[in-house]
Enzyme design. Structure first.
Site, PDB file in Angstrom:
ATOM      1  N   ASN A 109       5.003   9.631   6.561  1.00  0.00           N
ATOM      2  CA  ASN A 109       5.968   8.732   7.202  1.00  0.00           C
ATOM      3  C   ASN A 109       7.352   9.384   7.159  1.00  0.00           C
ATOM      4  OD1 ASN A 109       6.565   6.174   8.350  1.00  0.00           O
ATOM      5  ND2 ASN A 109       7.199   5.317   6.378  1.00  0.00           N
ATOM      6  N   GLU A 110       7.995   9.465   8.320  1.00  0.00           N
ATOM      7  CA  GLU A 110       9.420   9.832   8.395  1.00  0.00           C
ATOM      8  C   GLU A 110       9.747  11.191   7.792  1.00  0.00           C
ATOM      9  OE1 GLU A 110      11.488   6.518   6.601  1.00  0.00           O
ATOM     10  OE2 GLU A 110      10.818   5.111   8.138  1.00  0.00           O
ATOM     11  N   GLU A 159       5.241  -0.554  14.183  1.00  0.00           N
ATOM     12  CA  GLU A 159       6.102  -1.480  13.436  1.00  0.00           C
ATOM     13  C   GLU A 159       7.076  -2.218  14.362  1.00  0.00           C
ATOM     14  OE1 GLU A 159       7.992   0.570  10.127  1.00  0.00           O
ATOM     15  OE2 GLU A 159       6.197   1.761   9.739  1.00  0.00           O
ATOM     16  N   HIS A 172      -0.725   1.966   5.195  1.00  0.00           N
ATOM     17  CA  HIS A 172       0.683   2.389   5.286  1.00  0.00           C
ATOM     18  C   HIS A 172       1.266   2.420   3.882  1.00  0.00           C
ATOM     19  CE1 HIS A 172       4.785   2.625   6.929  1.00  0.00           C
ATOM     20  NE2 HIS A 172       5.132   1.726   6.050  1.00  0.00           N
ATOM     21  N   MET A 226       0.844  -1.208   0.000  1.00  0.00           N
ATOM     22  CA  MET A 226       0.000   0.000   0.000  1.00  0.00           C
ATOM     23  C   MET A 226       0.874   1.251   0.000  1.00  0.00           C
ATOM     24  SD  MET A 226      -3.214  -1.366   2.272  1.00  0.00           S
ATOM     25  CE  MET A 226      -4.276   0.075   2.217  1.00  0.00           C
ATOM     26  N   LYS A 227       2.143   1.075  -0.368  1.00  0.00           N
ATOM     27  CA  LYS A 227       3.044   2.229  -0.501  1.00  0.00           C
ATOM     28  C   LYS A 227       2.852   2.851  -1.891  1.00  0.00           C
ATOM     29  CE  LYS A 227       6.328   0.434   2.862  1.00  0.00           C
ATOM     30  NZ  LYS A 227       7.550  -0.377   3.119  1.00  0.00           N
ATOM     31  N   TRP A 278       6.080  -5.958  13.143  1.00  0.00           N
ATOM     32  CA  TRP A 278       6.419  -5.749  11.737  1.00  0.00           C
ATOM     33  C   TRP A 278       6.751  -7.073  11.028  1.00  0.00           C
ATOM     34  CZ3 TRP A 278       4.580  -2.138   9.071  1.00  0.00           C
ATOM     35  CH2 TRP A 278       5.099  -1.809   7.821  1.00  0.00           C
TER      36      TRP A 278
HETATM   37  C1  XIL Z   1      10.265  -1.906   4.862  1.00  0.00           C
HETATM   38  C2  XIL Z   1       9.774  -3.303   4.488  1.00  0.00           C
HETATM   39  O1  XIL Z   1       9.695  -4.062   5.667  1.00  0.00           O
HETATM   40  C3  XIL Z   1      10.727  -3.945   3.510  1.00  0.00           C
HETATM   41  O2  XIL Z   1      10.196  -5.176   3.055  1.00  0.00           O
HETATM   42  C4  XIL Z   1      10.957  -3.009   2.329  1.00  0.00           C
HETATM   43  O3  XIL Z   1      11.928  -3.570   1.496  1.00  0.00           O
HETATM   44  C5  XIL Z   1      11.378  -1.636   2.801  1.00  0.00           C
HETATM   45  O4  XIL Z   1      10.431  -1.114   3.712  1.00  0.00           O
HETATM   46  N1  XIL Z   1       9.863   1.911   8.200  1.00  0.00           N
HETATM   47  C6  XIL Z   1       8.701   1.848   7.486  1.00  0.00           C
HETATM   48  C7  XIL Z   1       8.416   0.642   6.689  1.00  0.00           C
HETATM   49  O5  XIL Z   1       7.837   2.729   7.624  1.00  0.00           O
HETATM   50  O6  XIL Z   1       7.634   0.914   5.547  1.00  0.00           O
HETATM   51  C8  XIL Z   1       9.670  -0.073   6.297  1.00  0.00           C
HETATM   52  O7  XIL Z   1       9.296  -1.307   5.668  1.00  0.00           O
HETATM   53  C9  XIL Z   1      10.548  -0.328   7.499  1.00  0.00           C
HETATM   54  C10 XIL Z   1      10.945   0.985   8.128  1.00  0.00           C
END
Ligand code: XIL
Length: 393
Positions: A182-183, A298, A132, A98-99, A351
């Site tokens: 996010n971030e 997560e 997410h 869902m990214k 996670w």
């Molecule tokens: C990570 C996934 O777990 C991996 O499979 C992918 O390759 C990269 O992203 N913070 C986040 C998540 O918000 O979306 C990230 O997930 C991990 C760190």
């Protein structure tokens, strides 16, 4: 998979090792949370958790991130994974699908097949979904990276992206919450003036700091019922980065036309020793003062990396480390339950399902951060999180 997990840890030798470890941790950061020392536990842990999510107070989600898309590890093709999700969790987060690049691969193309299948699975199994994520600097589709236009065009592009996606899932009430941004903040390392700066992203560069408010307003307009989160990592300690997040929330709340935000997501990709449990408690306590929901979004507990995330020397998950991890899961979740009032608990999500699928295994790294092992058997960590949910009850 067996309905009840069999105890793996029964030998007197093992019991001695556990005693030694627990006593050596007494002055460290495991099990030394400020106001609630963890209860004494049997030294031969028995993993006996029937349904993890039923141990949480009613209405508090207990979630898990799942993979969809590849036949080899998709939850939709895996009986083992579904058995675990069905039994133990009330909420699902899509780990990747869902990214933005998955849902919005080209400017005029949205791809909802996998996400719809996951939401359908959730509905059928009586789970909700935490969305997410809508806006991130990482994993952007090329067309977004290459977009050109003035601030207004960028804002329209961003808000259209959010509106299309959020409204697609709004009607059926399965996707109940979203990580809207996010971030967005830089890491402490980049911190210059005691305050953290916004991370340098295409959104900041092309729209300015107002992109955050615009993103939340667009999400709220598309689904007024969804809970909207700001999500970040390395805020589980009282740091400049956490303060920057709280400043943002404060600005949102004090805007003459308040910006809709309902929660702060703490990613919590942590280790056995960092951040210190008191820091974790203090960061929850500070975040609670916003009045928003606090969600652990997560959670995973690395056992084989140091503070700088360099690998340590474990070649297998020993029983002793598995028990340390159990205690750490318990301490973190107990701190959350203790510090965050019931009305502000957005829930706790881990996670990933099993260690074999976890993201820290990339580049062949050895890691065992989750609640189930490579064979989908429960680990002591499952008992730890269960005890954390119930310690204060
Ligand atoms: C990570 C996934 O777990 C991996 O499979 C992918 O390759 C990269 O992203 N913070 C986040 C998540 O918000 O979306 C990230 O997930 C991990 C760190």
């Amino acid at each position: 998979m067996n309905q009840s997990s069999s105890p793996r840890f029964t030998t007197p030798f093992f019991a001695t090792i556990v005693l030694l470890i627990l006593s050596s941790c007494a002055g460290g950061d495991i099990g030394t949370s400020k106001s609630i020392p963890l209860p004494e536990r049997a030294t031969t842990p028995v993993v006996d958790v029937q349904n993890l999510h039923l141990l949480a107070p009613k209405g508090m989600p207990v979630g898990v991130a799942v993979k969809v898309g590849r036949p080899t590890n998709s939850v939709l093709n895996s009986v083992e994974r579904q058995t675990i999700v069905d039994r133990h969790f009330s909420q699902i987060t899509a780990e990747n699908i869902m990214k933005p690049p998955y849902l919005h691969p080209a400017k005029s193309t949205f791809f909802f097949d996998h996400a719809d299948a996951l939401v359908g699975y959730a509905a059928k199994h009586d789970k909700t979904v935490h969305g997410h994520t809508l806006i991130w600097h990482n994993r952007l589709p090329n067309w977004m990276n290459n977009f050109s236009g003035d601030a207004e065009a960028w804002t329209t592009m961003m808000t259209d992206h959010i509106s299309e996606i959020v409204s697609h899932f709004a009607a059926d009430d399965i996707v109940v919450s979203w990580d809207v941004v996010n971030e967005a903040f830089a890491n402490s390392d980049d911190d210059r003036d005691g305050r953290n700066d916004l991370r340098d992203t295409i959104w900041l560069e092309n729209i300015g700091a107002d992109y955050l408010a615009a993103a939340f307003r667009a999400a709220s307009a598309a689904d007024p019922n969804a809970e909207l989160y700001y999500n970040d990592y390395d805020i589980s300690g009282v740091s400049a980065k956490l303060r920057a997040v709280l400043d943002l929330v404060n600005q949102f709340q004090n805007d003459p036309n308040p910006v809709p935000i309902h929660g702060i997501g703490f990613q919590m990709h942590v280790s056995l020793t960092w951040p210190d449990i008191d820091q974790i408690r203090d960061s929850f306590a500070l975040a609670v003062t916003t009045g928003l929901k606090i969600k652990i979004t997560e959670l995973d507990i690395a056992v084989n990396t140091d503070r700088s995330r360099n690998p340590l020397s474990l070649t297998e998950l020993t029983d002793a480390v598995a028990v340390q991890q159990q205690r750490r899961y318990e301490a973190i979740v107990a701190a959350y339950m203790d510090v965050v009032p019931e009305a502000q608990r957005g829930g706790v999500s881990v996670w990933g399902i099993a260690d074999s699928d976890n993201w820290l295994r990339r580049n062949n790294a050895l890691e065992w951060p989750l609640l189930f092992d490579d064979n989908f058997e429960s680990k002591p960590a499952l008992q730890g999180i269960a005890d954390g949910l119930t310690d204060g009850q």
